[in-house]
Design a protein around this motif. Structure first.
Motif, short mmCIF file in Angstrom:
data_model
loop_
_atom_site.label_atom_id
_atom_site.label_comp_id
_atom_site.label_asym_id
_atom_site.label_seq_id
_atom_site.Cartn_x
_atom_site.Cartn_y
_atom_site.Cartn_z
N HIS A 29 0.79 -1.24 0.00
CA HIS A 29 0.00 0.00 0.00
C HIS A 29 0.83 1.29 0.00
CE1 HIS A 29 0.90 0.53 4.21
NE2 HIS A 29 0.40 1.75 4.09
N ASP A 30 2.10 1.22 0.31
CA ASP A 30 2.92 2.45 0.33
C ASP A 30 4.13 2.35 -0.59
OD1 ASP A 30 1.71 4.43 1.77
OD2 ASP A 30 2.65 3.94 3.69
N HIS A 33 6.82 5.27 -1.91
CA HIS A 33 6.34 6.51 -1.28
C HIS A 33 7.47 7.54 -1.29
CE1 HIS A 33 4.42 9.26 1.41
NE2 HIS A 33 3.43 8.44 1.69
N GLU A 59 -1.69 7.13 -3.58
CA GLU A 59 -2.28 5.78 -3.49
C GLU A 59 -2.43 5.17 -4.88
OE1 GLU A 59 -3.29 8.45 -1.84
OE2 GLU A 59 -2.56 7.80 0.15
N MET A 102 -5.76 9.20 3.54
CA MET A 102 -6.38 9.69 4.78
C MET A 102 -7.43 10.77 4.53
SD MET A 102 -5.49 7.88 7.29
CE MET A 102 -5.92 8.80 8.77
N ASP A 138 -2.39 0.19 8.46
CA ASP A 138 -1.57 1.32 8.01
C ASP A 138 -1.27 2.29 9.15
OD1 ASP A 138 -0.31 3.19 6.37
OD2 ASP A 138 -2.16 4.04 5.59
N ILE A 139 -2.25 2.53 9.99
CA ILE A 139 -2.10 3.68 10.91
C ILE A 139 -2.04 3.31 12.39
CG2 ILE A 139 -3.13 5.30 9.25
CD1 ILE A 139 -5.70 5.23 10.82
N GLU A 142 0.72 3.03 16.84
CA GLU A 142 0.60 3.32 18.28
C GLU A 142 0.03 2.16 19.09
OE1 GLU A 142 1.49 5.52 20.44
OE2 GLU A 142 2.39 6.99 19.10
N LEU A 153 7.66 6.16 14.91
CA LEU A 153 7.06 7.49 15.10
C LEU A 153 8.10 8.58 14.83
CD1 LEU A 153 4.90 9.49 16.02
CD2 LEU A 153 5.52 8.96 18.39
N LEU A 156 8.36 9.03 11.24
CA LEU A 156 7.19 9.73 10.70
C LEU A 156 7.31 11.24 10.93
CD1 LEU A 156 4.29 9.37 9.42
CD2 LEU A 156 3.43 9.51 11.75
N PHE A 160 7.40 14.33 8.39
CA PHE A 160 6.51 15.50 8.49
C PHE A 160 7.33 16.79 8.44
CE2 PHE A 160 2.67 13.65 11.08
CZ PHE A 160 2.37 12.83 10.02
N PHE A 177 -0.06 20.30 10.71
CA PHE A 177 0.30 19.19 11.61
C PHE A 177 1.69 18.63 11.33
CE2 PHE A 177 -1.81 16.88 8.15
CZ PHE A 177 -1.02 15.76 7.99
N SER A 188 1.34 15.76 18.65
CA SER A 188 0.97 15.09 17.42
C SER A 188 0.22 13.80 17.73
CB SER A 188 2.25 14.78 16.63
OG SER A 188 1.95 14.05 15.48
N GLN A 189 0.76 13.02 18.69
CA GLN A 189 0.15 11.72 18.98
C GLN A 189 -1.16 11.85 19.77
OE1 GLN A 189 1.78 10.82 16.54
NE2 GLN A 189 1.67 8.72 17.23
N PHE A 192 -3.65 12.59 17.11
CA PHE A 192 -3.87 11.46 16.19
C PHE A 192 -4.66 10.34 16.89
CE2 PHE A 192 -2.67 7.71 13.70
CZ PHE A 192 -3.08 8.15 12.45
#
Ligand SMILES: Nc1nc2c(ncn2[C@@H]2O[C@H](COP(=O)(O)O)[C@@H](O)[C@H]2O)c(=O)[nH]1
Ligand code: ZN
Length: 250
Positions: A29-30, A33, A59, A102, A138-139, A142, A153, A156, A160, A177, A188-189, A192
């Motif tokens: 899926h990525d 990227h 995507e 997203m 995917d997300i 956490e 993280l 990520l 960002f 963000f 951020s977390q 999210f």
């Protein structure tokens, strides 16, 4: 995805071809990227945005790359499928991979919510679950123990900050963000988990009560992060809360 399938016992609930679609979609899926999200692609008018007319450029690209790889003779794990099965796998993978944009999160979650009161694993109209499972895979970094989740993280956040730095350099709109001047790891977390993961897991737990413990974990983590943001005292936590959090964080 593999762990999620076992956890939710989907092996005994879905057809094997649907499990295959979910696993392959999660894996692909990525692909390729570039580290800059769709908003950037569109604002910067990149080749991908031009090629896909600003419609989920990343995507669409991940999916096109996946089928490019799968068409190579040495990689073609689909070659023994009948043409009907191939059509089903390709159609399913395209839907699942495109669902990881997203920007479509609420649309997909809302469709899933509508199916929940009458959910039937055998109902072809209820395949929205497959998209949800790929999205969860995917997300849900956490949801993993902190020692596993935190390095990812950090990557990520690096991605960002790199994007927002580039946006600033190029005079493009800065994605809030991702802005190192506006967000920190806890902020951020907290956002999210509270606004994305908790609503998603709340719905999924209605179908899979075994996920309740993960839902509680997200409540704990977001609370811990929130309290961290407020620089609260350690002694604030109740014993039960601390025991649950510790059992996940160890
Ligand atoms: N702040 C956080 N954002 C997260 C986290 N995990 C995922 N995400 C967001 O979702 C997308 C997923 O899209 P992808 O194409 O990059 O896979 C990602 O870019 C983030 O925006 C998280 O733990 N914290
Ligand atoms: Zn993606």
């Amino acid at each position: 995805m593999y762990g999620l399938i076992w956890l939710t016992d989907l092996r005994n609930k879905l057809e094997r071809i649907d499990l295959f679609i979910m696993l392959t979609s999660a894996l692909c899926h990525d692909l390729d990227h570039p580290g800059y999200n769709n908003v950037y692609q569109i604002n910067a008018q990149t080749d991908l945005a031009l090629r896909y007319n600003d419609i989920s450029p990343l995507e669409n690209h991940h999916c096109a790359i996946a089928f490019g790889i799968l068409s190579k003779p040495e990689c073609n794990i689909l070659k023994n499928l009948s043409s009907e099965q191939y059509k089903q796998v390709r159609g399913g993978m395209i839907k699942c991979i495109l669902a990881t944009d997203m920007a479509r999160h609420n649309e997909i979650l809302n469709k899933f919510k509508v199916t929940l009161p009458v959910f039937d694993f055998k109902n072809k109209e209820h395949k929205e679950l497959m998209k949800i499972m790929v999205k969860v895979s995917d997300i849900s970094n956490e949801a993993r123990p902190m020692a596993v989740a935190e390095p990812w993280l950090d990557c990520l956040l690096q991605e960002f900050f790199n994007q927002s730095d580039t946006e600033k350099l190029k005079g493009l709109p800065v994605t809030p963000f991702m802005d190192r001047d506006k967000v920190s790891k806890p902020s951020s977390q907290t956002n999210f988990i509270r606004f994305v993961l908790l609503p998603l897991f709340t719905e999924l737990t209605k179908l899979f009560p075994c996920l309740e413990v993960h839902l509680q974990f997200f409540h704990c983590t977001s609370n811990v992060l929130y309290l961290h943001l407020r620089k609260s005292e350690k002694g604030y936590f109740t014993k039960k809360f601390k025991k649950l959090a510790d059992s996940f964080l160890s």
